[in-house]
Design a protein around this motif. Structure first.
Motif, mmCIF file in Angstrom:
data_model
loop_
_atom_site.group_PDB
_atom_site.id
_atom_site.type_symbol
_atom_site.label_atom_id
_atom_site.label_comp_id
_atom_site.label_asym_id
_atom_site.label_seq_id
_atom_site.Cartn_x
_atom_site.Cartn_y
_atom_site.Cartn_z
ATOM 1 N N VAL A 42 4.003 44.893 -9.826
ATOM 2 C CA VAL A 42 4.046 43.642 -9.081
ATOM 3 C C VAL A 42 3.538 42.518 -9.973
ATOM 4 N N GLY A 43 3.836 41.301 -9.587
ATOM 5 C CA GLY A 43 3.364 40.137 -10.329
ATOM 6 C C GLY A 43 3.339 38.921 -9.441
ATOM 7 N N GLY A 44 2.681 37.876 -9.911
ATOM 8 C CA GLY A 44 2.613 36.653 -9.134
ATOM 9 C C GLY A 44 2.434 35.441 -10.021
ATOM 10 N N VAL A 45 2.904 34.286 -9.541
ATOM 11 C CA VAL A 45 2.792 33.024 -10.268
ATOM 12 C C VAL A 45 2.427 31.919 -9.288
ATOM 13 N N ILE A 46 1.468 31.090 -9.661
ATOM 14 C CA ILE A 46 1.174 29.834 -8.983
ATOM 15 C C ILE A 46 1.590 28.713 -9.928
ATOM 16 N N PHE A 47 2.355 27.746 -9.453
ATOM 17 C CA PHE A 47 2.878 26.738 -10.360
ATOM 18 C C PHE A 47 2.890 25.348 -9.733
ATOM 19 N N SER A 48 2.848 24.356 -10.612
ATOM 20 C CA SER A 48 2.992 22.959 -10.223
ATOM 21 C C SER A 48 3.823 22.269 -11.294
ATOM 22 N N ARG A 56 7.358 19.958 -7.655
ATOM 23 C CA ARG A 56 7.433 21.270 -7.007
ATOM 24 C C ARG A 56 6.091 21.968 -7.181
ATOM 25 N N THR A 57 5.543 22.470 -6.097
ATOM 26 C CA THR A 57 4.304 23.235 -6.125
ATOM 27 C C THR A 57 4.498 24.460 -5.240
ATOM 28 N N GLY A 82 8.373 30.529 -2.779
ATOM 29 C CA GLY A 82 8.347 29.447 -1.808
ATOM 30 C C GLY A 82 7.618 28.270 -2.427
ATOM 31 N N PHE A 83 8.205 27.075 -2.358
ATOM 32 C CA PHE A 83 7.554 25.918 -2.947
ATOM 33 C C PHE A 83 7.807 24.679 -2.093
ATOM 34 N N GLN A 84 6.914 23.726 -2.254
ATOM 35 C CA GLN A 84 7.086 22.439 -1.591
ATOM 36 C C GLN A 84 7.737 21.472 -2.565
ATOM 37 N N TYR A 85 8.921 21.022 -2.230
ATOM 38 C CA TYR A 85 9.626 20.035 -3.037
ATOM 39 C C TYR A 85 9.304 18.655 -2.475
ATOM 40 N N GLN A 109 9.731 19.002 1.545
ATOM 41 C CA GLN A 109 10.398 20.109 2.222
ATOM 42 C C GLN A 109 9.937 21.419 1.607
ATOM 43 N N ILE A 110 9.702 22.421 2.440
ATOM 44 C CA ILE A 110 9.389 23.765 1.964
ATOM 45 C C ILE A 110 10.702 24.489 1.669
ATOM 46 N N VAL A 111 10.856 24.985 0.446
ATOM 47 C CA VAL A 111 12.113 25.600 0.012
ATOM 48 C C VAL A 111 11.858 27.042 -0.426
#
Length: 260
Positions: A42-48, A56-57, A82-85, A109-111
């Protein structure tokens, strides 16, 4: 690639692109991945990601299954994101002042999105394919809903690390990028290692830039820096792009730093 290492790499990176421009692109990432149990990772990313009036965050969660093939493995991966545009209309400038299409302040918008990928790897080589923005979700933040949508991309990569001797190695690699919205682009790269502790790299992004890279690794810690020298007309207004990363390898067992 989640789980292709016998430890959990935790990496933070920051990219400052096209310095000299107002509101130039800036990207921050925090990622980690590793093997959950045999062949399952498994893996995960937090991004801005910010560029002028848009941003995009969000979060990304990845799952991969590694299938043994002799001494090598092939991994199949799927990630959900899932990110907020966001679009700040107050930062837009149009040919016609007061254009009704961009009236208002900041809209968001949440995309949701997804990526599928495959990764074949052995001790000294690898090859991969991925398709980000698989769903091609529409973004309803003003304007045409037909045009405002995420565009599917196609990435192909491969590389081979050749051990010159016990101390030195060289790793040529490439990254091919394609989408219906832009010409096909290729990156040609090469990195030179000394005992897996220090490395220098050079990359050529076709018709776009030359990148110089450097990094070092000590025990479980690593850091690196890259500088993009732009070849296009943007060089008349920008001094280039900068990126830095720092990392720590969690749950890593000690090993000899050589290529024997």
């Amino acid at each position: 690639v989640a789980g292709n290492k016998p430890y959990f790499p935790l990496v933070m990176s920051y990219r400052h692109q096209w310095t000299g421009f107002t509101d130039n692109p800036r990207t921050m990432l925090l990622s980690m991945h590793g093997e959950l149990k045999k062949n399952i990772s498994v893996g995960g990313v937090i991004f801005s990601d910010r560029t002028g009036p848009t941003g995009r965050t969000g979060l990304l969660a990845a799952y991969s299954y590694h299938l043994p093939m002799g001494k090598n493995k092939v991994a199949f991966g799927l990630s959900m994101m899932g990110f907020q545009y966001s679009l700040d209309k107050s930062k837009l400038t149009t040919d016609q002042p007061g254009d009704n299409a961009i009236q208002g302040g900041k809209v968001t918008q949440i995309v949701p999105e997804a990526t599928f990928g495959m990764f074949y790897y052995g001790k000294n080589y690898y090859a991969g394919f991925s398709t980000p923005q698989l769903i091609q979700m529409r973004v309803k933040v003003g304007g045409s809903e037909v045009l405002n949508r995420m565009v599917r991309h196609y990435f192909v990569t491969g590389g081979y690390k050749y051990a010159v001797n016990n101390d030195y190695a060289i790793e040529p690699s490439f990254l091919l990028k394609a989408t219906v919205a832009a010409p096909v682009q290729i990156d040609l790269n090469s990195r030179f290692y000394y005992k897996e502790m220090v490395w220098l790299g050079l990359s050529y992004r076709a018709k776009e830039s030359v990148i110089i890279m450097a990094g070092m690794k000590k025990d479980i810690y690593s850091m690196g820096y890259s500088y993009d020298a732009t070849l296009t007309n943007i060089k008349n207004y920008s001094s280039g792009s900068h990126e830095i990363f720092i990392g720590v390898d969690l749950f890593k067992k000690k090993q000899k730093a050589s290529f024997d």
